[in-house]
Design a protein around this motif. Structure first.
Motif, PDB file in Angstrom:
ATOM      1  N   PRO A 262     -39.271  -2.423 -11.285  1.00 58.37           N
ATOM      2  CA  PRO A 262     -38.041  -1.760 -12.389  1.00 58.37           C
ATOM      3  C   PRO A 262     -37.401  -0.448 -12.405  1.00 58.37           C
ATOM      4  CG  PRO A 262     -39.482  -3.293 -13.942  1.00 58.37           C
ATOM      5  CD  PRO A 262     -40.171  -3.155 -12.089  1.00 58.37           C
ATOM      6  N   SER A 263     -36.958   0.050 -11.775  1.00 55.60           N
ATOM      7  CA  SER A 263     -36.384   1.082 -11.421  1.00 55.60           C
ATOM      8  C   SER A 263     -34.781   1.291 -11.323  1.00 55.60           C
ATOM      9  CB  SER A 263     -37.086   1.636  -9.859  1.00 55.60           C
ATOM     10  OG  SER A 263     -36.732   2.982  -9.490  1.00 55.60           O
ATOM     11  N   PHE A 264     -34.791   3.182 -11.939  1.00 52.92           N
ATOM     12  CA  PHE A 264     -33.296   3.851 -12.332  1.00 52.92           C
ATOM     13  C   PHE A 264     -33.409   5.147 -11.718  1.00 52.92           C
ATOM     14  CE2 PHE A 264     -34.207   5.730 -15.712  1.00 52.92           C
ATOM     15  CZ  PHE A 264     -35.490   5.162 -16.633  1.00 52.92           C
ATOM     16  N   CYS A 265     -31.931   5.415 -11.662  1.00 49.73           N
ATOM     17  CA  CYS A 265     -31.493   6.875 -11.031  1.00 49.73           C
ATOM     18  C   CYS A 265     -31.241   8.050 -12.551  1.00 49.73           C
ATOM     19  CB  CYS A 265     -31.264   6.839  -9.937  1.00 49.73           C
ATOM     20  SG  CYS A 265     -30.514   8.669  -8.917  1.00 49.73           S
ATOM     21  N   PRO A 266     -32.464   8.472 -12.658  1.00 49.50           N
ATOM     22  CA  PRO A 266     -31.362   9.958 -13.713  1.00 49.50           C
ATOM     23  C   PRO A 266     -30.738  10.392 -13.205  1.00 49.50           C
ATOM     24  CG  PRO A 266     -33.930   9.354 -14.226  1.00 49.50           C
ATOM     25  CD  PRO A 266     -33.200   8.576 -12.742  1.00 49.50           C
TER      26      PRO A 266
END
Ligand SMILES: [Zn+2]
Length: 397
Positions: A262-266
């Motif tokens: 699981p990953s995301f991008c600030p």
């Protein structure tokens, strides 16, 4: 940041893929390795089960060409160089690796920045989080790489100056997960990092960015909110916008997602400088995420519940139709209505040559910060909620 349409990107990728298949097995001079350009990007089977020290030490830091954080001494911080792709001189692009290895076992977090070389607040955010960690009190591991695209960072520009057919500027956030046998050094570099450093050490991952040179953005996270593990993390940031969109498949956080991590991008404001107020919000949110996963203890800081968060699934681009000097009539995070005038543009005589209105109701999430503009440049992005399929062709990143 503002980027080519998805269709154009797909066509370019197809052309590169077609070209790669032309490559044949090449036998080289004695002492060199035989290379097959059609080898897959699959990592060695043992890539996630071992650490390889090259035997070199650079500025007091040991060099690795593969890393398994399980091999490192618990309860300590470790500073290493990872050996990336070679330069034309035969030397290597090393990247800086920090590991806070908790005294007790637990989840493994990977933090990255510097995929684009002009995004300074993202680097400072990662460094601040790492500096606050005390491995003796941790259950689990946090690994950070702050200078993923070293050649881009050396000149503080977005793209990697590749030497393929003369200098070609390669956007390293369009090549993940990379390919160790690809026809460009940035893709090989990405493959080496992803296969031997990032993926094997991540239970979850966060890839930090900012706006780009000439175009600043509000504080927001790019996160797929229909994935519960990702939503749980994005909700822990006290920042005012979330861009709920899958975006391009070749960006780093999506390569993690495709690998089941699981990953995301600030996104942390403008490029090229440090926005310390905005950085503090993302340090607080990231610290919350580490608490959420049990890596560090303590009460949660401020989260999305403590601020008003606008979640949109699309970014409406307002493109310049003329050349000239741009004057914004709205600010980042302002709410705008469909039909509202958001910017005007003047020629060299001071005459107004264009007036720009929003086509949607939403919030301002990005604005061109360079005052001069050519026709075609994005001037404003409006975060909004699109009904039906997403046909937005650009997004801020
Ligand atoms: Zn970026």
């Amino acid at each position: 940041m503002p980027d080519e349409p998805k269709g154009g990107l797909a066509r370019r990728d197809f052309m590169i893929a077609s070209f790669a298949t032309v490559g044949a097995s090449v036998a080289l001079a004695a002492g060199s390795k035989e290379v097959n350009a059609q080898e897959t990007s699959a990592p060695p089977a043992d890539a996630s089960s071992g650490t390889t020290y090259t035997g070199e030490v650079i500025q007091g830091k040991k060099v690795v060409s593969a890393l398994d954080v399980n091999d490192l001494e618990p309860g300590q911080k470790h500073f290493l160089y990872f050996q990336g792709v070679q330069m034309p001189t035969g030397q290597f692009w090393y990247v800086s690796v920090m590991v806070a290895k908790g005294a007790k076992p637990g989840k493994r977090c990977v933090l990255t920045s510097g995929v684009h070389g002009d995004e300074m607040s993202s680097i400072h955010t990662v460094q601040t989080v790492m500096n606050q960690l005390d491995p003796a009190e941790m259950s689990g591991t946090v690994m950070a790489v702050t200078d993923v695209s070293r050649p881009a960072l050396e000149s503080m520009q977005r793209r990697w100056p590749n030497q393929g057919r003369g200098i070609d500027l390669v956007d390293m956030n369009r090549v993940w997960p990379g390919n160790e046998n690809d026809i460009t050094a940035p893709s090989r570099h990405a493959g080496l990092l992803f296969n031997r450093l990032l993926r094997p050490n991540a239970d979850f991952a966060i890839d930090f960015h900012t706006g780009t040179t000439g175009f600043e953005v509000a504080a927001f996270n790019i996160a797929e909110m229909d994935v519960p593990e990702i939503k749980a993390m994005a909700d822990l940031y006290p920042v005012g916008q979330i861009f709920n969109n899958p975006t391009y498949p070749s960006v780093l956080h999506n390569a993690f997602n495709a690998a089941g991590i699981p990953s995301f991008c600030p996104e942390i404001g403008a490029a090229r400088h440090l926005d310390l107020e905005m950085i503090a919000l993302f340090v607080e949110g990231t610290t919350n995420v580490l608490k959420h996963h049990g890596i560090i203890a303590g009460p949660m800081g401020r989260t999305g519940k403590d601020v008003t968060v606008f979640v949109g699934n699309s970014a409406f681009p307002i493109l310049a139709t003329e050349g000239g000097i741009v004057e914004h009539l709205v600010k980042l995070n302002d709410k705008v209505e469909a039909g509202q005038k958001v910017a005007i543009q003047r020629n060299s005589f001071g005459e107004v040559v264009a007036e720009y209105t929003s086509g949607v109701t939403g919030e301002v999430t990005g604005q061109r910060s360079d005052v001069m503009s050519e026709p075609g440049n994005p001037l404003v992005f409006i975060l909004f909620n699109q009904q039906g399929p997403d046909d937005a062709e650009t997004y801020p990143e």
